[in-house]
Design an enzyme around this catalytic site. Structure first.
Site, PDB file in Angstrom:
ATOM      1  N   HIS A 183       0.946  -1.292  -0.089  1.00 12.37           N
ATOM      2  CA  HIS A 183       0.336  -0.083   0.080  1.00 12.37           C
ATOM      3  C   HIS A 183       0.419   0.903   0.046  1.00 12.37           C
ATOM      4  CE1 HIS A 183      -3.097   3.062   0.519  1.00 12.37           C
ATOM      5  NE2 HIS A 183      -2.459   3.282   2.200  1.00 12.37           N
TER       6      HIS A 183
ATOM      7  N   HIS B 217       3.977   6.922   5.314  1.00 10.11           N
ATOM      8  CA  HIS B 217       2.979   8.232   5.864  1.00 10.11           C
ATOM      9  C   HIS B 217       2.218   7.098   7.209  1.00 10.11           C
ATOM     10  CE1 HIS B 217       1.039   5.174   2.879  1.00 10.11           C
ATOM     11  NE2 HIS B 217      -0.706   6.207   3.443  1.00 10.11           N
TER      12      HIS B 217
ATOM     13  N   GLU C 182       1.558   5.362  12.589  1.00  5.30           N
ATOM     14  CA  GLU C 182       0.075   4.802  12.431  1.00  5.30           C
ATOM     15  C   GLU C 182      -0.427   3.284  13.116  1.00  5.30           C
ATOM     16  OE1 GLU C 182      -4.754   5.036  10.136  1.00  5.30           O
ATOM     17  OE2 GLU C 182      -3.037   6.730  10.391  1.00  5.30           O
ATOM     18  N   ASP C 183       0.424   2.425  12.584  1.00  7.55           N
ATOM     19  CA  ASP C 183       0.172   0.901  12.405  1.00  7.55           C
ATOM     20  C   ASP C 183       1.584   0.385  12.812  1.00  7.55           C
ATOM     21  OD1 ASP C 183      -2.069   1.346  10.808  1.00  7.55           O
ATOM     22  OD2 ASP C 183      -1.600   1.396   9.288  1.00  7.55           O
TER      23      ASP C 183
ATOM     24  N   ASP D 100      -3.235   8.283  -1.287  1.00  5.70           N
ATOM     25  CA  ASP D 100      -4.033   7.415  -0.284  1.00  5.70           C
ATOM     26  C   ASP D 100      -5.199   6.418  -0.337  1.00  5.70           C
ATOM     27  OD1 ASP D 100      -3.353   5.861   1.910  1.00  5.70           O
ATOM     28  OD2 ASP D 100      -4.682   7.277   2.950  1.00  5.70           O
TER      29      ASP D 100
END
Length: 698
Positions: free
Chosen positions: A87, A111, A115-116, A176
Site C-alpha cells: 500500500h 505515511h 499509525e500502524d 492514499d
C-alpha cells in the site's frame, strides 16, 4: 474502452494513473531489502518514475525510507492478502508519476508507519528531517479509542490544518485514498458505500480544488461504480458500443495537425477520451451521444503565445462554435488550471471540443499542486533547492489558496465535530469559485452563488455585522444579490457599532464563515433578533414635579410639560428640561444642540421618566441613503411594518447621489424605536439612520 485503460496521462501517454501490480509488489516486498549498493526491487519502479521527472534526484533517502517501512510493516497484511508494504509503495508510485519531489515521496513511503507500527514521529524526524516528520504527522489518523465517533471528522480537521501549512499533506492523503478506493472490493458492501460517500463529499472536491485532476477523475469513476452501479454499468456498455468513436476525433486531429504544420506552429495534437463520469454527464446533458462526444482533442505547445496562435488558426480553418470558447490562460481557475477551451466543426460536420495548453500547463492541469514541487524551495536566484533537484524553480507557493484560508478560519468557530463535518461537506459542495474585485483594491475568492453578505464577511470579518448595503459594479444593490465572476463590490458599513445582522441575512449567506458569524451574533443578542412587537415595555411616562412617581420639580409644581420637537426625546433617553415663555417646561434630549444654547441663559429644571405604561410618542428620524428608484416606498413600507405611523416626511434634493430623508413618526410604544431603526437600516441603499435634530421647537 474503459476509462482506466485508455485515458491519456500526464505526459500525453494516458490520463489515468498506472494500476499497481500488487502480486509483483508483494513478491518483491517479501524478498526483503536489496543489498546496500542498489535499490530494493520493490521500489525500483518508483525510482524510475521519479527520475523521469528529476533525472538527478538522490534516491538514497528513498531506499532508507523503504527499508524502515518494510521492516516496520513486516508481518502485516491487507484484507486482499497482499503484504501491507504494497500500500505505501502504491501511494508513493502514484505521487511519483504525478511528479512529486523527493521529500513527498519519502513521507508517502512512511505515511502509515507511525499509525500502524512501533515507529514514532521523533524517530522519523531524527532519520529523515522535520519536513518528512510534519507530513507523516499530518496524515496520521486520530485514534477511535480517544475520539470515538468524532475520530473521522477530527482527523480531517487535523489534516486540513496541517495542509494549511504544507499542501503536500493533502497530496499524500489523496494518493492514499485513491489506492484504497482501487482495492475497496474486498470490503463489505455497506463499508464500501460509507467510504465512497466520504470520498465523494470530501476527497473529490479537495482534489478538484487542489487541481489534481488525474486523481479527481479516477476517484469520481470509482465512487460512481459503487454508489451508482446501474448507471455505471450502462455507461460502460455505451462506451463499449462506441469503441470506434475515436475514429471521428482522429480524423479531425489529423486535419488539425496539417493546418498547424502549414502555419509553422509546432504542436502535439492528441485524442483525449473522456472518463466514465464525464461520459455519463454528457449523456444526461445531450441525450444521444455522437462519436466525438466520447472524447476531446488536446493541443500541446511550448509557449503561452502559441496557445493563441493555435486558436487563431483553428478558428480560421474550421468553423468555430463561439459559445464554447473560454480563456483560462489569461484568467486561470482558482485551482491553478490554465487552458483555452473551444469547439470546432470537423470535416464530417461533427463538433469536436478542443483544449489548448502548454506542456507546463498540462502538467499542472493533471497534477495540480503536486506539480509545483516543494513550497519551501527558494525561488530562482535565491539559492539552491533543498533537495538539489531544482523542483522549486518557477514554483509558486501553493500552501494557502484562498478557499483553504477561508476554510481554516471558519473551522476555528466550529468546535463541535458534527457541526464541523456537516459544514465542511456543505462548503466543499460548492463546486467552483468566483473572483470578485474590491472597490478599494484587491480581490476576493468566493464560492459560486455567494452574495454581498458573503463578500462583506470575507472582507471585514465581524465588522460586517454593521453592513447595511453594497454597490456592485457601481450600482446600489440588495445584500442578497448573487455575485458573478469579475464583479466589483463595495461594502457599505454603518458607523453605529451597536447595529447587527438580522435573521434574514442567513437566507443570503452561502459561505460557512458568514453563516457562523451571523448565527453567533444572533445567539449573543436574542433580543435583537426578536420581532419589534415582542420587545419588552420599559417605564416611559414623562413626569415633572410631584405629579410623577419618580421626578420632583419642587418650585414648579403646576408647570405643564411638553417634549421638544427639535429632538423628540423618548424613553429611555437621557433628558434635560428648561422653563420657557408661558411657564411651560420643555424637555430635550441631553445631547440636543439646543441644550448648549439654552444653558447659557436658563437654569435646567429637574425632570425624569416615570415608571408605567408608555403613551403614544413622537420621534424624528433621519435616514442617509444612496439614491435609487423606489427607495422612499421601501423605507415607508419598512417603517409601517415596524409599527410606526408616519406623521410627516421630508426628502432633500440629492447631492452626489446621496439623499437625506427625515421622518417624524408616531409609535404606540417607545420600546419599538430600536426595532424601527434596524428595519430602516435593512432597506437596501440606506447606510445610516439616526435621531434627527430639527432647527427649532415645533
Amino acid at each position: 474502452m474503459s476509462a482506466e485503460a485508455t485515458s491519456p496521462g500526464v505526459h500525453g501517454r494516458r490520463r489515468g494513473l498506472p494500476r499497481i501490480d500488487l502480486r509483483r509488489l508483494g513478491r518483491a516486498a517479501l524478498l526483503g531489502p536489496a543489498s546496500r549498493d542498489r535499490l530494493p526491487d520493490a521500489i525500483g519502479h518508483v525510482a524510475d518514475a521519479h527520475r523521469a521527472h528529476f533525472p538527478d534526484a538522490d534516491l538514497s533517502v528513498l531506499r532508507r525510507a523503504y527499508v524502515l517501512a518494510e521492516a516496520s510493516h513486516r508481518g502485516q497484511y491487507r484484507k486482499s492478502g497482499e503484504p501491507y508494504i504494497t500500500h505505501p509503495l502504491a501511494v508513493t508510485l502514484i505521487l511519483a508519476e504525478l511528479g512529486a519531489e523527493t521529500t513527498t515521496l519519502t513521507a508517502a513511503i512512511l505515511h502509515d508507519t507511525v499509525e500502524d507500527t512501533d515507529v514514532t514521529l521523533d524517530q522519523v524526524g531524527r532519520e529523515f528531517g522535520e519536513e518528512v516528520r510534519y507530513l507523516v504527522d499530518g496524515v496520521t489518523k486520530l485514534e477511535k479509542v480517544d475520539y470515538g465517533a468524532a475520530a473521522e471528522p477530527e482527523t480531517f480537521r487535523k489534516m486540513l490544518v496541517a495542509t494549511g501549512n504544507d499542501v503536500r499533506v493533502m497530496s499524500i492523503k489523496l494518493a492514499d485514498r485513491l489506492h484504497n478506493m482501487r482495492t475497496l472490493g474486498v470490503m463489505r458492501p455497506e463499508k464500501q458505500e460509507r467510504i465512497a460517500k466520504v470520498t465523494r463529499d470530501v476527497l473529490v472536491p479537495l482534489a478538484e480544488r487542489l487541481g489534481v485532476q488525474a486523481i479527481k477523475s479516477e476517484l469520481e469513476d470509482l465512487v460512481f461504480a459503487i454508489l451508482c452501479r446501474e448507471d455505471a454499468a450502462r455507461t460502460r456498455a455505451l462506451i463499449s458500443e462506441n469503441a470506434s468513436a475515436g475514429d471521428a476525433l482522429s480524423a479531425t486531429a489529423d486535419a488539425m495537425r496539417r493546418v498547424l504544420r502549414e502555419a509553422g506552429i509546432s504542436a502535439e495534437v492528441l485524442v483525449r477520451p473522456r472518463h466514465l463520469v464525464s461520459v455519463h454527464r454528457s449523456r444526461l446533458k445531450r441525450g444521444e451521444l455522437r462519436g466525438t462526444d466520447f472524447g476531446r482533442l488536446l493541443v500541446l505547445v511550448s509557449e503561452d503565445a502559441d496557445c493563441y496562435g493555435v486558436l487563431g488558426e483553428l478558428h480560421t480553418c474550421f468553423t468555430p462554435v463561439i459559445s464554447e470558447f473560454k480563456d483560462f490562460v489569461a484568467a486561470p481557475k482558482f485551482n491553478l488550471y490554465q487552458s483555452l477551451h473551444t469547439a470546432v466543426v470537423g470535416p464530417d460536420g461533427a463538433v469536436a471540443e478542443v483544449l489548448i495548453r502548454t506542456h507546463q500547463m498540462h502538467k499542472v492541469a493533471e497534477a495540480g499542486v503536486v506539480a509545483l514541487g516543494n513550497p519551501y524551495a527558494p525561488a530562482p536566484g535565491a539559492g539552491e533547492s533543498t533537495d538539489g533537484e531544482g523542483e522549486g524553480e518557477g514554483a509558486a507557493d501553493p500552501t494557502r489558496p484562498g478557499w483553504l484560508s477561508r476554510l481554516l478560519e471558519w473551522q476555528q468557530s466550529a468546535p463541535d465535530p458534527d457541526t464541523f463535518w456537516t459544514t465542511l461537506r456543505a462548503d466543499l459542495a460548492q463546486d467552483r469559485e468566483i473572483t470578485v474585485f474590491r472597490a478599494e483594491g484587491g480581490m476576493l475568492g468566493l464560492p459560486a452563488g455567494a452574495t454581498c453578505v458573503d463578500a462583506a464577511y470575507a472582507q471585514h470579518g465581524e465588522a460586517a455585522h454593521r453592513c447595511l448595503g453594497a454597490r456592485v459594479n457601481g450600482r446600489l444593490v440588495a445584500l442578497g444579490t448573487v455575485l458573478k465572476d469579475g464583479d466589483t463590490v463595495q461594502v457599505l458599513l454603518a458607523h453605529d457599532t451597536s447595529s447587527g445582522p438580522s435573521p434574514e441575512w442567513l437566507d443570503h449567506a452561502r459561505t460557512p464563515s458568514a453563516r457562523i458569524a451571523i448565527t453567533g451574533w444572533l445567539a449573543a443578542h436574542p433580543d435583537a433578533a426578536a420581532l419589534p412587537d415582542a420587545a419588552p415595555r420599559p417605564p416611559a411616562v414623562l413626569s415633572a414635579g410631584p405629579r410623577g412617581p419618580v421626578g420632583v420639580v419642587s418650585d414648579l409644581p403646576d408647570a405643564p410639560v411638553r417634549l421638544a420637537g427639535c429632538c423628540t426625546p423618548v424613553p429611555p433617553d437621557e433628558i434635560t428640561a428648561f422653563q420657557v415663555r408661558g411657564g411651560t417646561v420643555t424637555v430635550h434630549r441631553t445631547e440636543c444642540p439646543a441644550v448648549r444654547r439654552m444653558t447659557l441663559k436658563r437654569t435646567p429644571v429637574p425632570v425624569s421618566w416615570s415608571a408605567g405604561d408608555t403613551a403614544d410618542c413622537h420621534v424624528t428620524l433621519r435616514a442617509e441613503s444612496f439614491g435609487r428608484p423606489r427607495l422612499m416606498a421601501d423605507l415607508t413600507e419598512a417603517m409601517s411594518t415596524a409599527g410606526a405611523a408616519i406623521i410627516s416626511a421630508t426628502v432633500e434634493p440629492p447631492i452626489r447621489q446621496r439623499v437625506r430623508h427625515t421622518y417624524t413618526v408616531q409609535l404606540p410604544d417607545a420600546a419599538l424605536l430600536p426595532g424601527l431603526m434596524r428595519a430602516m437600516r435593512d432597506v437596501p441603499g440606506v447606510y445610516d439612520v439616526s435621531r434627527a435634530q430639527q432647527p427649532a421647537d415645533a
